[in-house]
Design an enzyme around this catalytic site. Structure first.
Site, mmCIF file in Angstrom:
data_model
loop_
_atom_site.group_PDB
_atom_site.id
_atom_site.type_symbol
_atom_site.label_atom_id
_atom_site.label_comp_id
_atom_site.label_asym_id
_atom_site.label_seq_id
_atom_site.Cartn_x
_atom_site.Cartn_y
_atom_site.Cartn_z
ATOM 1 N N GLY A 62 59.012 3.564 -74.525
ATOM 2 C CA GLY A 62 58.713 4.886 -75.068
ATOM 3 C C GLY A 62 59.735 5.887 -74.553
ATOM 4 N N LEU A 105 58.214 12.652 -74.148
ATOM 5 C CA LEU A 105 58.299 13.490 -72.952
ATOM 6 C C LEU A 105 58.083 12.672 -71.696
ATOM 7 C CD1 LEU A 105 56.518 16.839 -73.824
ATOM 8 C CD2 LEU A 105 58.941 16.364 -73.575
ATOM 9 N N GLY A 152 58.106 9.110 -71.275
ATOM 10 C CA GLY A 152 59.054 8.003 -71.136
ATOM 11 C C GLY A 152 60.483 8.483 -70.955
ATOM 12 N N HIS A 190 41.509 18.485 -84.064
ATOM 13 C CA HIS A 190 42.035 19.844 -84.094
ATOM 14 C C HIS A 190 41.456 20.573 -85.301
ATOM 15 C CE1 HIS A 190 44.801 23.166 -83.996
ATOM 16 N NE2 HIS A 190 45.292 22.730 -82.860
ATOM 17 N N SER A 193 49.101 26.062 -86.523
ATOM 18 C CA SER A 193 48.838 26.526 -85.165
ATOM 19 C C SER A 193 47.495 27.227 -85.062
ATOM 20 C CB SER A 193 49.937 27.471 -84.714
ATOM 21 O OG SER A 193 49.529 28.106 -83.535
ATOM 22 N N ARG A 198 38.134 24.244 -79.720
ATOM 23 C CA ARG A 198 38.497 23.266 -80.748
ATOM 24 C C ARG A 198 37.344 22.381 -81.196
ATOM 25 N NH1 ARG A 198 44.461 21.058 -78.723
ATOM 26 N NH2 ARG A 198 45.532 23.013 -79.149
ATOM 27 N N GLU A 248 50.484 10.409 -72.696
ATOM 28 C CA GLU A 248 49.272 10.258 -73.508
ATOM 29 C C GLU A 248 48.740 8.823 -73.458
ATOM 30 O OE1 GLU A 248 49.725 11.636 -77.565
ATOM 31 O OE2 GLU A 248 47.657 11.192 -78.100
ATOM 32 N N ARG A 257 41.070 17.815 -74.248
ATOM 33 C CA ARG A 257 42.294 18.362 -73.667
ATOM 34 C C ARG A 257 42.447 19.830 -74.047
ATOM 35 N NH1 ARG A 257 47.066 19.464 -75.479
ATOM 36 N NH2 ARG A 257 46.848 18.387 -77.461
#
Lengths: 640, 251, 216
Positions: free
Chosen positions: A42, A45, A47, A268, A286, A333, A428, A438
C-alpha cells in the site's frame, strides 16, 4: 492461535505511556538496518509515509501498490482536513481535548493509550508536512490557518483547500520518490498482494501478482507491513475508489491474523444519491454544506414526486431541526444518516427511487445572497451540477448517506503489530484508533501518525531479534502460498459461467446495505448470513471472467477482490450480530433509547471483537479484548 | 440515449491497434462516460467478447488514473474535468464518439486504452521533493509563508498527474506537469535549499524521457482537469534560467 | 530560449525595416536618403547583415531540431484530434516559418541583389551614384503577381508573429497569469499593425497613389 493476543499497553500514566515506551523499546543500529528487508503493501498516507521513513532510516524497503503509481492511492480523495492540537487559535485546545473528542466520537470503543498517542503525535505531523512543502491554507500574516470541522468546539483542523488528502499524499509520495531515487525503496506499482506467507509462526513474506504481466512472484522479507486501506467497497457503492478492496487484509486473516470489529463502517450523510442502476460509485459532498443548507422532505408521501418548489413551507418536514432542536442540521454523521434513512423508509424520500432528501440553500441565499454562497461552496455546487445536471442555486440539492470509511480492520497491539508476529498493520487497514465511529479530519491524522512516527519507532522492537531469520523465497511455505494463489486464479477463470462480476458485486452490496448498513437488527443479519453463502456458491458456479491469466486482465483482478468480499461480508454480519448493543456507527435497532439514540452496553460489550479464522466452512472464533478506561468517564452521547 | 462508438483496441504494446465500432443503447443521460463504458463492457461480456481495458479509480476527478481522449480532446469536451467527471448528457443523442488513449511516445500503450505513465513518476524522482527527514522538522509556524505564495503554491500543487497536458500538446510536451511541481516547491521557503538542483535535474529527466518541447500553444492548460495555469511554465523557464545562471557563476 | 532570443532580434529588425520603408509615403528623397545612409555605413552594414543572417540561421536550425524532437514525442498520431485553445498560428509555426524563409530569399533577390527584375538596371542612379530605391519599389510593386506574392508572404509572416511576438515572453519567463492573455492580445494587435503597415506600400502603389520618380 498464532502468536499472542495481548494489547501490550505500556504501564504508567496515560500522558507518559508513549514516551516511556520509546525509552524502553529495542533499537536497530544504523549499520544493521540495511540488513533488514521490509515489505510495505500500500502506498497511501500510511504506506507511503512508512515506506519513505523506513527507507530514510536505512532499511531496505519494497513497496507495493495495485495502482499504476504510488500517487494514486485513495487517500488522495480526502477533502476536509487534518486535526492537530496546536492551539494556534488560543481557543482552549489541548492534546487531552483532542484525545477526549476522538475517544468520545468513537463512542468509547477504542483504546485510551492508542488514541492518546495519536493526539500527541498529531502536532509532529503538521510540522513534518509543512517542512515537506504541503501548501496548507494560511492567514494574511503568513501563519497557518485553521477551521472547525465535524462539530468540534475548537478550530483545530488544518486544510489545503478542499484537497487536504491530495496534498498530504503528494507530500509523502514525494518523500517516497526521494527514497526510490536514493535506492532505499524499490517500488512495485500495479502489483497486488494475494497471499501472506508465514514461516515458523512469523510473517516473512508475500505472494504477489503483477497486474500488467500476470506474473506471480514470491517476496521474502524480515517483516511485512500492511497499509491496504479500508473495505467500504464490500457495499459495491461507496465513496471509495473502484479499486479499494479487502483482499490483502482478508488473505492475512485467512492465514491466522485476527480481524477486529469488521462491522464498524461509517456512513457519511452528505453524498449525491444514486441515480440509476448504472451507477459505479458515490460522490461525497463536503459536510460543510450543512452549515448553511436545511435538510427536509415532504410531510406527505403523495408529495414526493412533486417539484420541490411546488411544496409549500407548511407541507415540508425539516426533520433534523424538528428532532434535534439544538444541533439541527449539524447533528453528527451517524445520527443525520439514520434520520435520512428513516424518512426514506417511510416513503417520503425524493428523487429517483425515493432514496434522497433535500438540502436546501434557498433560505441561506435569501439571507446572505447568492454571491456569498457561491464564495463558500462554489466548487461543490459545480461538482453537483456536473454529476446531476441540476443547478443547486435554483433547486435544492438532493443528498443521501453513503458508505465512507471502515473503522474495523486487522487487530493490532500498541506497537501496531498483529497477533501474527512480524505482521504490522497501519492506517485504515487496522482497527486501532477510531472505535465505533471516526471523527472528521482524523483519518489523515491516523494514517500519517502510523507511518511517519509510530511504526518507525515500534518496528525495531520486533526486528531487533530477527537478524538472520529471513527465509529464502524457495522455502516450502512460499511454494505452498504460490500454488494457492495460482490455483485460485485458475479456478476463477475456469468457472466460465454467464453472470458478470458486477452483477454479483452489486447484489452483495445491496444485501449488505439493507441488512448490515446504517441500522441493523438480528433478523436482518441472520437473513444476510443465510443469503451470503448462497450468493457465494452461485458466484463460483456462474461467474464469467473473460481473458487469460498471462495478460493485463482487469476482469480477473476484480474477480479475486469480489470473491474475497463475498467471504468477508459474512464475517461483517457475524460481528454485527454478535455485538448485541448499539455503538457509534453500529446501530442495532433492538438497542436504542426511547428517542431513538444508540444505546451502548458497557457492561457486556466494552471490548474489541477480534475474529480468528478457523478454516473454510467453519465458524470463526471470537476473541474479546476488554477495553479499560482509566482516564475518561463513559458517557451517553447526546445531541439534542 | 443511443451512441455509436469508435474505440481504440490494441492487444498489447507491440501489436498494432485499430478503431473498432460499437453501439450502446438506452443510456440514461445521468450515466457518466466511464459508466457508459462499463455498460458496454457488460454487453461485450454477455456476447462472449473481451471487454475493453480502460483505467479509472476514484471516479471523482482527483486520483488522475483515468486517461481517455474523447472526440480528439484529452478528457473529453467538458473542461475542466477528468473524463470520469464527464456525463453523457453532454452529448447529442445518436452521436458518434471516438475514444482513443492518451497518445504520447513516453506513455506506451499497455492495452486498448490503458497507458504506462511511469515517466511522470521518474520526473518527480529526479528531484520533485523537499528532503525533510521525518523527525527533523521545526515547529510548523516557525517559518511564515506569505499568503499569496501559499495560495499560488497550492494552485500549482493541485496537479493530479494524469498526463492530459502531454496528451493534448501538439508536441507531446510534459512542461505543464513539470512546471507545476517545480513552481509549487520553488514558491515555498522550505523548497529553497534545493531550488536550483531540483529544476535542473527534473528538466533533464523530462527531456531524457522523450517528451517534446513547449511551443506555447497553451493547449495543455485548456484541457487540464486541475486548471493548472500555463503561467507556471513561464515560472519554470524563469527558474531554469536562474539556476543555469547561478550554476555558471559557480554558486 | 535560443529561439526566443533570436526571434526578438528578428522582430526588432522587422519593426526597423518597416519604419524605413514607410518613408516611401513621404517622398523619394527621404527613402533614397535613408537607403544611402545605410549603404554609407559600409562594413557596419555588413556586420549587421551577418548578425541578422546568423540569427536567422540559428532560429531555423534550433527550431527544426526541436520540431524533430516533437515529432518523435508522438510517434503514433491521433485518429481524431480537436484543439481547444491552440491557435492555427501556434500549431503551424514551422510551416509558416519556412514559407516566410522562401519569401525572404525572394525578397532579397528582388531588392537587394536585384536579379529578378531586369528593369531595375534601367533605372539611373543619381550623379553621386546613389540608387533610386523609391522608383525601384514603385516599379517592383506595379506587377500584380509580385505584389500578390508579397502580400501572401507578409500574411504568413504576420501569422508567424501573431504567435511569436507574445510567445517569447513565456519562453523567457517574463510573464504571469494576468499578463499572459494581455500579452497575447497585444502581440496580435502589434502583428496585424505590422501587416497593415507593410502591405500599405504595394497596395498604395497598385492604387496609383505613389508614382515613380523617373520614367524608364
Amino acid at each position: 492461535m498464532i502468536g499472542t493476543f495481548d494489547a501490550k499497553i505500556p504501564p504508567g500514566p496515560l500522558a507518559q505511556k508513549w514516551r516511556s515506551h520509546l525509552d524502553h523499546s529495542r533499537l536497530v543500529s544504523p549499520n544493521n538496518r540495511r540488513k533488514f528487508e521490509i515489505i510495505v503493501v500500500g502506498s497511501g498516507l500510511a504506506g507511503g509515509s512508512a515506506a519513505a521513513t523506513l527507507g530514510e532510516l536505512g532499511y531496505r524497503v519494497r513497496c507495493f501498490c495495485f495502482q499504476d503509481s504510488a500517487r494514486r492511492a485513495h487517500s488522495i480523495a480526502a477533502q476536509g482536513g487534518i486535526n492537530a492540537a496546536k492551539n494556534y487559535q488560543n481557543d482552549g485546545d489541548s492534546i487531552y481535548r483532542l484525545f477526549y473528542d476522538t475517544i468520545k466520537g468513537g463512542d468509547f470503543r477504542s483504546r485510551e493509550a492508542n488514541v492518546y498517542r495519536l493526539a500527541e503525535i498529531a502536532n509532529n505531523i503538521i510540522d513534518q508536512c509543512v517542512a515537506q512543502g504541503v501548501p496548507f491554507a494560511r492567514e494574511y500574516s503568513g501563519y497557518l490557518a485553521n477551521r472547525s470541522f465535524g462539530g468540534a468546539q475548537v478550530s483545530r483542523t488544518f486544510y489545503a483547500r478542499g484537497q487536504t488528502g491530495q496534498q498530504l499524499l503528494l507530500g509523502c509520495y514525494q518523500a517516497l520518490c526521494r527514497q526510490i531515487a536514493a535506492g532505499t525503496v524499490q517500488m512495485f506499482p500495479q502489483t497486488e498482494m494475494l497471499d501472506l506467507v508465514i514461516v515458523d509462526g512469523q510473517a516473512k513474506g508475500i505472494v504477489t501478482r503483477n497486474l500488467r504481466s500476470g506474473k506471480i512472484d514470491r517476496h521474502a522479507a524480515d517483516t511485512v507491513v500492511l497499509a491496504t486501506g479500508g473495505y467500504g467497497n464490500v457495499f459495491y457503492l461507496s465513496t471509495n475508489a473502484r479499486g479499494c478492496n479487502v483482499t490483502a487484509t482478508y488473505r492475512a486473516y485467512k492465514r491466522g491474523a485476527l480481524f477486529a470489529n469488521p462491522s464498524f463502517t461509517q456512513i457519511h450523510p452528505t453524498c449525491i444519491p444514486v441515480s440509476g442502476e448504472h451507477q459505479s460509485k458515490l460522490t461525497l459532498m463536503s459536510e460543510s454544506l450543512r452549515n448553511d443548507g436545511r435538510v427536509w422532505v415532504p410531510k406527505r408521501k403523495e408529495d414526493r414526486e412533486k417539484a420541490p418548489g411546488e411544496i409549500p413551507e407548511t407541507d415540508r418536514d425539516y426533520y433534523l431541526e424538528r428532532k434535534y432542536p439544538s444541533y439541527g442540521n449539524l447533528a453528527p454523521r451517524d445520527i443525520s444518516s439514520r434520520a435520512a434513512k428513516e424518512v426514506c423508509d417511510e416513503g417520503r424520500g425524493v428523487g429517483p427511487g425515493g432514496r434522497g432528501v433535500y438540502l436546501d440553500f434557498a433560505d441561506a441565499i435569501k439571507r446572505l445572497g447568492e454571491d456569498r454562497i457561491r464564495e463558500r461552496y462554489g466548487n461543490l455546487f459545480e461538482v453537483y451540477e456536473k454529476i446531476t445536471g441540476e443547478d443547486a442555486y435554483k433547486v435544492p440539492m438532493r443528498i443521501y448517506p453513503a458508505v465512507h470509511y471502515t473503522m474495523g480492520g486487522l487487530w493490532v497491539d500498541y506497537d501496531l503489530m498483529n497477533n501474527v508476529p512480524g505482521l504490522f498493520v497501519i492506517g485504515e487497514a487496522n482497527f486501532s484508533d477510531h472505535g465505533a465511529n471516526r471523527l472528521g479530519a482524523s483519518a489523515l491524522m491516523q494514517g500519517l501518525a502510523d507511518g511517519y512516527f509510530v511504526l518507525p519507532n515500534t518496528l525495531p522492537n520486533y526486528l531487533a531479534g530477527q537478524t538472520g531469520k529471513r527465509p529464502s523465497p524457495g522455502a516450502p511455505e512460499f511454494q505452498e502460498a504460490e500454488e494457492n494463489v495460482q490455483a485460485r486464479v485458475e479456478k476463477l477463470l475456469r468457472v466460465n459461467g454467464t453472470r458478470s462480476l458486477d452483477s454479483f458485486h452489486r447484489e452483495l452490496g445491496l444485501l449488505l446495505w439493507e441488512k448490515c448498513g446504517m441500522s441493523r437488527h438480528e433478523k436482518g443479519l441472520r437473513e444476510a448470513l443465510q443469503k451470503i453463502p448462497e450468493l457465494r456458491e452461485q458466484f463460483w458456479r456462474d461467474v464469467r471472467v473473460p481473458g487469460n491469466e498471462e495478460d493485463f486482465n482487469q476482469s480477473l483482478e476484480r474477480a479475486g477482490r469480489v470473491a474475497d468480499f463475498l467471504e468477508f461480508a459474512e464475517l461483517m454480519c457475524m460481528d454485527a450480530l454478535e455485538r448485541d448493543e448499539s455503538a457509534g456507527a453500529h446501530f442495532r435497532e433492538e438497542h436504542q433509547t426511547p428517542d431513538g439514540e444508540a444505546l451502548r452496553d458497557d457492561e457486556r460489550h466494552a471490548a474489541v471483537f477480534a475474529w480468528e479464522f478457523q478454516g473454510d466452512g467453519q465458524l470463526p472464533k471470537l476473541q474479546r479484548e476488554p477495553l479499560h478506561f482509566e482516564t475518561v468517564h463513559l458517557t451517553q452521547r447526546s445531541y439534542k | 440515449m443511443n451512441f455509436q462508438l469508435r474505440i481504440w483496441r490494441q492487444p498489447n504494446r507491440k501489436s498494432p491497434g485499430k478503431l473498432v465500432d460499437y453501439e450502446v443503447r438506452d443510456i440514461s443521460p445521468n450515466t457518466s462516460f466511464l459508466e457508459m463504458l462499463d455498460i458496454l463492457n457488460e454487453n461485450l461480456l454477455r456476447a462472449g467478447k473481451e471487454p475493453i481495458a480502460f483505467d479509472s479509480d476514484c471516479r471523482e476527478g482527483i486520483c488522475g488514473t483515468c486517461s481517455l481522449t474523447v472526440n480528439g480532446e484529452a478528457h473529453g469536451p467538458d473542461h475542466p474535468g477528468a473524463v470520469c467527471e464527464l456525463y453523457m448528457r453532454k452529448f447529442r443523442d445518436g452521436a458518434t464518439i471516438t475514444v482513443e488513449p492518451f497518445r504520447v511516445g513516453s506513455f506506451p500503450i499497455v492495452k486498448d486504452l490503458v497507458i504506462d505513465r511511469s515517466a511522470l513518476d521518474r520526473i518527480v524522482q529526479a528531484g520533485g521533493f523537499i528532503s525533510a527527514r521525518a523527525g527533523s522538522a521545526p515547529e510548523a509556524n516557525s517559518v511564515t509563508v506569505p499568503k499569496h505564495h501559499a495560495d499560488l503554491a497550492m494552485e500549482a500543487a493541485a496537479c493530479i498527474g494524469c498526463g492530459a497536458c502531454a496528451a493534448a500538446c501538439p508536441n507531446g510536451s510534459a512542461m505543464l506537469f513539470t512546471s507545476a511541481k517545480v513552481s509549487h516547491l520553488a514558491l515555498l521557503p522550505q523548497g529553497h535549499p534545493e531550488r536550483e538542483s531540483r529544476v535542473l535535474k527534473m528538466v533533464q529527466v523530462m527531456d531524457a524521457e522523450g517528451f517534446g518541447n513547449c511551443t506555447n500553444t497553451y493547449e495543455c492548460e485548456a484541457v487540464c482537469p486541475a486548471e493548472i495555469s500555463a503561467s507556471f511554465i513561464a515560472k519554470l523557464n524563469r527558474e531554469y534560467a536562474r539556476a543555469r545562471f547561478r550554476r555558471s557563476m559557480g554558486e | 530560449m535560443i529561439v526566443a532570443i533570436t526571434g526578438i532580434i528578428l522582430i526588432l529588425f522587422v519593426i526597423g525595416h518597416l519604419l524605413g520603408n514607410l518613408q516611401i509615403f513621404i517622398g523619394p528623397d527621404w527613402i533614397n536618403g535613408y537607403s544611402q545612409h545605410l549603404r554609407d555605413l559600409g562594413p557596419l552594414l555588413w556586420a549587421v547583415r551577418l548578425f541578422l543572417l546568423a540569427a536567422v540561421i540559428i532560429h531555423i536550425w534550433v527550431t527544426i531540431q526541436l520540431a524533430i524532437e516533437n515529432r518523435r514525442a508522438r510517434p503514433e498520431a491521433y485518429m481524431d484530434k480537436q484543439y481547444v485553445k491552440a491557435t492555427f498560428a501556434s500549431r503551424h509555426m514551422v510551416m509558416s516559418g519556412l514559407i516566410v524563409l522562401v519569401f525572404i530569399i525572394y525578397h532579397l533577390a528582388h531588392f537587394t541583389v536585384r536579379v529578378t527584375d531586369n528593369r531595375f538596371t534601367l533605372l539611373r542612379a543619381d550623379p553621386l551614384g546613389h540608387y533610386d530605391v523609391y522608383s525601384m519599389m514603385v516599379y517592383g510593386f506595379q506587377n500584380y503577381l509580385v505584389s500578390g506574392f508579397y502580400v501572401l508572404g507578409l500574411f504568413l509572416l504576420a501569422l508567424h508573429l501573431s504567435h511569436g511576438s507574445s510567445s517569447f515572453f513565456q519562453s523567457l519567463g517574463l510573464n504571469d497569469k494576468k499578463l499572459t492573455p494581455r500579452l497575447a492580445l497585444g502581440g496580435r494587435i502589434f502583428t496585424w499593425l505590422l501587416f497593415a503597415g507593410y502591405t500599405s506600400i504595394p497596395v498604395a502603389i497598385l492604387l496609383g497613389l505613389i508614382k515613380p520618380a523617373q520614367q524608364l
